[in-house]
Design an enzyme around this catalytic site. Structure first.
Site, PDB file in Angstrom:
ATOM      1  CB  THR A  85      -0.880   0.043   1.279  1.00 10.45           C
ATOM      2  OG1 THR A  85      -1.468  -1.231   1.501  1.00 10.45           O
ATOM      3  CG2 THR A  85      -1.964   1.084   1.187  1.00 10.45           C
ATOM      4  N   GLY A 140      -1.327  -2.968   5.791  1.00  5.27           N
ATOM      5  CA  GLY A 140      -1.235  -4.236   6.493  1.00  5.27           C
ATOM      6  C   GLY A 140      -2.337  -5.182   6.096  1.00  5.27           C
ATOM      7  CG  HIS A 141      -4.501  -9.360   7.553  1.00  2.00           C
ATOM      8  ND1 HIS A 141      -4.271 -10.601   8.094  1.00  2.00           N
ATOM      9  CD2 HIS A 141      -5.608  -9.499   6.777  1.00  2.00           C
ATOM     10  CE1 HIS A 141      -5.188 -11.444   7.672  1.00  2.00           C
ATOM     11  NE2 HIS A 141      -6.018 -10.786   6.880  1.00  2.00           N
ATOM     12  N   GLY A 142      -5.565  -6.016   5.641  1.00  2.62           N
ATOM     13  CA  GLY A 142      -6.716  -5.129   5.552  1.00  2.62           C
ATOM     14  C   GLY A 142      -7.954  -5.600   6.276  1.00  2.62           C
ATOM     15  NE  ARG A 194      -8.376  -7.950   0.619  1.00  2.00           N
ATOM     16  CZ  ARG A 194      -7.382  -7.133   0.974  1.00  2.00           C
ATOM     17  NH1 ARG A 194      -6.836  -6.330   0.063  1.00  2.00           N
ATOM     18  NH2 ARG A 194      -6.923  -7.108   2.209  1.00  2.00           N
ATOM     19  CB  VAL A 195     -12.665  -3.803  -1.139  1.00  2.00           C
ATOM     20  CG1 VAL A 195     -12.262  -2.390  -0.714  1.00  2.00           C
ATOM     21  CG2 VAL A 195     -13.216  -3.793  -2.567  1.00  2.00           C
ATOM     22  N   GLY A 196      -9.759  -4.180   0.569  1.00  2.00           N
ATOM     23  CA  GLY A 196      -9.153  -4.113   1.890  1.00  2.00           C
ATOM     24  C   GLY A 196      -9.478  -2.828   2.616  1.00  2.00           C
ATOM     25  CG  ASP A 197      -6.596  -1.362   5.478  1.00  2.00           C
ATOM     26  OD1 ASP A 197      -6.070  -2.208   4.746  1.00  2.00           O
ATOM     27  OD2 ASP A 197      -5.954  -0.447   6.025  1.00  2.00           O
TER      28      ASP A 197
END
Length: 321
Positions: free
Chosen positions: A179, A231-233, A207-210
């Site tokens: 990111t 990071g790990h979204g 998929r959509v993360g943070d």
């Protein structure tokens, strides 16, 4: 890391996880530092000229999106289907105005798409084909798929898929936490945050993360702080990481450093939320905590010293001009 009252500050990140020290060559490390410095200088030039924090984070993130070394824009990774899906968000600390996009590929700078949503749509979040249609109507610059292609990202996809097919797990954090982001305080005391990403290598399509989720990977409010995460979204979303930092400052009276470390080290890490954040507050303080092997990061103030680092190490200083 504190500031004088009328000073400006810009902090950036190019993702957490990073390349293992054992695989990092001096040439590659120098290239990452140079890329971070270009981003810092792009944002610093705005702030030094009296510009707004919102314009500074936009400029800084655009520079990172243009750099193939980082997982955003031109350096975006591929989904399991061999496609690129980019997400971005921006937020203005003056009034909590925000814009976000997800699942797009085409606009040269996804952060400009997010800003267009904030300033011209009447909405906060647009996705997929409708977001692309909106971007075209706004006249944003588009690029062909070949512009976003890099051998490194394509090969990383093939390696990850091969490991999945063999039943092994990909241990390379750099493929999971890619990111870019920027946070800033301008000379008028206003805050802003911006984040952009290509997601996770071999992620499920859609998929959509943070990163584009306001309050998770992106947050800004003049009363407290501006935050951009990497990071790990899924964990960052579940714990509303950015907003949680601001809440600890607002309601528990914690300093920026106390709040940032509490979230990154004491909340996210135990839940499996590997990664880190960059943050600035209304006083100009800076916090850059991470709970993994490293985080491409840097910051600059009015002294024009560009400070960058990758691992848990003293920052490399470079004086601009």
């Amino acid at each position: 890391m504190t500031s004088t009252q009328n000073d400006f500050v810009l902090a950036i990140h190019g993702g957490a996880g990073t390349i293992l020290r054992s695989k990092m060559t001096p040439e590659r490390e120098a290239a990452y530092h140079a890329g971070l410095r270009r981003s810092l200088e792009a944002g610093r030039a705005v702030l030094a000229d009296g510009g707004a924090a919102l314009d500074a984070v936009t400029a800084a993130v655009m520079a990172l999106e243009d750099e193939p070394l980082f997982n955003a824009g031109r350096g975006a990774v591929y989904t399991s289907a061999g496609k690129q899906e980019m997400d971005a968000a921006i937020m203005d600390g003056r009034d909590r105005a925000a814009g976000a996009i997800a699942g797009i590929c085409g606009p040269r700078n996804p952060i400009l798409a997010a800003r267009a949503v904030m300033e011209h749509s009447g909405h906060v979040f647009l996705i997929g084909d409708s977001a692309l249609k909106f971007c075209r109507e706004r006249g944003l610059a588009f690029e062909e798929a070949s512009y976003f292609y890099t051998d490194a990202r394509w090969n990383a996809l093939q390696e990850t898929l091969a490991m999945r097919n063999s039943g092994s797990e990909d241990q390379d954090e750099s493929r999971k936490h890619g990111t870019v982001g920027a946070v800033a305080r301008d000379r008028n005391g206003h805050l802003a945050a911006a984040t952009s990403t290509g997601g996770m290598t071999a992620k499920a399509p859609g998929r959509v993360g943070d990163s584009p989720v306001i309050g998770a990977g992106t947050w800004a409010d003049n009363a407290t702080c501006a935050v951009s995460g990497t990071g790990h979204g899924e964990i960052f979303i579940r714990y509303a990481a950015g907003h949680e930092i601001a809440s600890l400052m607002r309601y528990a009276g914690k300093s920026l450093e106390e709040a940032s470390r509490a979230v990154v080290m004491d909340m996210l890490a135990p839940a499996g939320g590997s990664g880190g954040i960059i943050a600035v507050d209304h006083t100009g303080a800076v916090s850059l905590p991470f709970n993994c092997s490293g985080m491409y990061r840097g910051y600059v103030r009015g002294d024009n010293v560009l400070r960058t680092a990758i691992y848990d190490e003293p920052m490399v200083e470079f004086r601009e001009g």
